[in-house]
Design an enzyme around this catalytic site. Structure first.
Site, PDB file in Angstrom:
ATOM      1  N   HIS A   1       0.823  -1.221   0.000  1.00 57.42           N
ATOM      2  CA  HIS A   1       0.000   0.000   0.000  1.00 57.42           C
ATOM      3  C   HIS A   1       0.851   1.261   0.000  1.00 57.42           C
ATOM      4  O   HIS A   1       0.498   2.255   0.640  1.00 57.42           O
ATOM      5  CB  HIS A   1      -0.937   0.012   1.220  1.00 57.42           C
TER       6      HIS A   1
ATOM      7  N   ASP B   1      -0.692  -5.062   5.948  1.00 60.76           N
ATOM      8  CA  ASP B   1      -1.669  -5.921   5.274  1.00 60.76           C
ATOM      9  C   ASP B   1      -1.406  -6.030   3.770  1.00 60.76           C
ATOM     10  O   ASP B   1      -0.764  -5.170   3.180  1.00 60.76           O
ATOM     11  CB  ASP B   1      -3.087  -5.374   5.500  1.00 60.76           C
ATOM     12  N   GLU B   2      -1.930  -7.099   3.200  1.00 58.84           N
ATOM     13  CA  GLU B   2      -2.031  -7.282   1.749  1.00 58.84           C
ATOM     14  C   GLU B   2      -0.741  -6.985   0.994  1.00 58.84           C
ATOM     15  O   GLU B   2      -0.713  -6.136   0.106  1.00 58.84           O
ATOM     16  CB  GLU B   2      -3.161  -6.395   1.190  1.00 58.84           C
ATOM     17  N   VAL B   3       0.311  -7.674   1.368  1.00 59.23           N
ATOM     18  CA  VAL B   3       1.570  -7.478   0.648  1.00 59.23           C
ATOM     19  C   VAL B   3       1.573  -8.405  -0.574  1.00 59.23           C
ATOM     20  O   VAL B   3       1.414  -9.616  -0.442  1.00 59.23           O
ATOM     21  CB  VAL B   3       2.776  -7.799   1.551  1.00 59.23           C
TER      22      VAL B   3
ATOM     23  N   GLU C   1      -3.297  -9.782   9.350  1.00 60.30           N
ATOM     24  CA  GLU C   1      -2.447 -10.610   8.491  1.00 60.30           C
ATOM     25  C   GLU C   1      -1.032 -10.776   9.024  1.00 60.30           C
ATOM     26  O   GLU C   1      -0.385 -11.776   8.772  1.00 60.30           O
ATOM     27  CB  GLU C   1      -2.327  -9.961   7.119  1.00 60.30           C
TER      28      GLU C   1
END
Ligand SMILES: *[C@@H]1O[C@H](CO)[C@@H](O)[C@H](O)[C@H]1NC(C)=O
Ligand SMILES: *[C@@H]1O[C@H](CO)[C@@H](O)[C@H](O)[C@H]1NC(C)=O
Ligand SMILES: *[C@@H]1O[C@H](CO)[C@@H](O)[C@H](O)[C@H]1NC(C)=O
Length: 390
Positions: free
Chosen positions: A262, A322-324, A375
């Site tokens: 992000h 998060d969300e790598v 996460e």
């Protein structure tokens, strides 16, 4: 967004106004009766109890008294009591506030006591709390108890309330990266949060689309990463204003700077920070998450979070995590070498853990606690518990 939230609450308030007791959230313990006392705005005031730890000059409460006066009575022409009406009823002409411990100049924290008791009866109109933050919650409750007759007279019924929050962290997240929110929208949202007794403004400050936070150590981040460096940024002064506006409403500001994913908007203002992605053996010209294999990355983060730690006074910082997306890391030969050297095999979660762990160490060294998305735990990063939470 804030505008529509405000309308929602006004509609909710209007819908509830027809009901017996319109309180939100519902108190832990409440007893009300049909005995009603008139309140005449001309004669009414909020008053500090003589032995209260908070006294006139306490900014948090002085300002709250003014706010709630305006909220309660507005600037309408008030119904003036006729003498006959005044004779027969016990009128409420003050709410007396007693705060047990001082702390008007402090910031609310995760540990702040927010409980209060509110008593409205023939003998007393009394709000008692441990802290000024509890007094704010009690004032909100008081304001919701006051109602108005069709003739325009304000009333409050005989009431006994003992209240405390079920959760110490009651947060609302605003994302100011995908959609820039003007300062006024943030302040309106803080007002609405106070009406609902929310106490944490989770400021998801930056993300892929834009970097509106004006850093004084890295001014290029906003110059190159905001939607518009003249109009769509938050200056140091804006941030200060948000923190103080929130404090006066008993709200903490928990800022989030999400990494290593992000972070597209960080790239233009911080060359070398993001991972170059490869297409075959050649860099493709696009960039992925923060590059976790360079010392310069950690030097950058140390400097950046030193600034953030001093600008945002809350004990906690939100570090994201998060969300790598691993595909860019996977494509990069330098990262592949680093993985081999570290013995990470093909497990990119281990690389992510390596990054997060190093970042947590940096932030801990500044005396800060941290919050991360779930996460990070799911990916089995060893997350030492922040000292004040457990
Ligand atoms: C307050 O008292 C009035 C009558 O005096 C009654 O109609 C009303 O339902 C009461 N409201 C609450 C919240 O108890
Ligand atoms: C608030 O809670 C504390 C700890 O449980 C208690 O000692 C105190 O009396 C309470 N104060 C009020 C106003 O309820
Ligand atoms: C990065 O820092 C580590 C630890 O301080 C050091 O051992 C290493 O040589 C540095 N690498 C580079 C490329 O400077």
């Amino acid at each position: 967004m804030a505008g529509s939230a405000l309308w929602f609450f006004l509609l909710l308030a209007a819908a509830l106004a027809g009901r017996a007791t319109a309180l939100w959230p519902w108190p832990q313990y409440i007893q009300t009766s049909d005995l009603r006392y008139p309140i005449f705005p001309h004669n009414f005031q909020f008053q500090y109890h003589v032995s209260s730890a908070a006294q006139p000059g306490c900014s948090v409460l002085d300002e709250a008294f003014q706010r709630y006066r305006d909220l309660l009575f507005g600037s309408d022409f008030w119904h003036r009591p006729d003498p006959a009406e005044k004779q027969h009823t016990l009128e409420i002409n003050s709410l007396v506030i007693h705060v047990a411990t001082p702390g008007c100049d402090q910031l609310p924290s995760l540990e702040s006591a927010e409980n209060y008791t509110l008593t409205i009866n023939d003998e007393q109109n009394f709000l008692f709390s441990e802290t000024v933050w509890g007094a704010l919650r009690g004032l909100e409750t008081f304001s919701q108890l006051v109602w108005r007759s069709p003739e325009g007279t304000f009333f409050i019924n005989k009431t006994e309330i003992e209240d405390f929050p079920r959760f110490p962290h009651r947060g609302l997240l605003l994302d100011t990266s995908r959609h820039y929110l003007p300062l006024s929208s943030i302040l309106n949202t803080l007002d609405v949060m106070a009406y609902s007794k929310f106490n944490v403004f989770h400021w998801h400050m930056v993300d892929d689309p834009s970097f509106p936070y004006e850093s004084f150590t890295f001014p290029e981040l906003t110059r190159k990463g905001s939607y518009n460096p003249a109009t769509h940024i938050y200056t140091a002064q804006d941030v200060k204003e948000v923190i103080e506006y929130a404090r006066l409403r008993g709200i903490r500001v928990l800022v989030e700077f999400d990494t290593p994913g992000h972070t597209q908007s960080w790239g233009p203002g911080a060359p070398g920070l993001l991972t170059p992605c490869y297409s075959g053996s050649q860099p493709s010209g696009t960039f992925g998450p923060v590059n976790p294999i360079l010392n310069s990355t950690y030097e950058f983060m140390s400097t950046f979070f030193l600034e953030v730690s001093s600008v945002f006074p809350d004990f906690y910082l939100h570090l994201g995590g998060d969300e790598v997306d691993f595909s860019c890391w996977k494509s990069n030969p330098d990262i592949q070498d680093f993985m081999k050297k570290k013995g990470f095999g093909n497990d990119f979660k281990k690389l992510e853990s390596f990054y997060i762990q190093t970042l947590l160490d940096i932030v801990s060294a500044y005396g800060k606690g941290y919050v991360v998305w779930q996460e990070v735990f799911d990916n089995k990063v060893k997350v030492p518990l922040s000292r004040r939470l457990w």
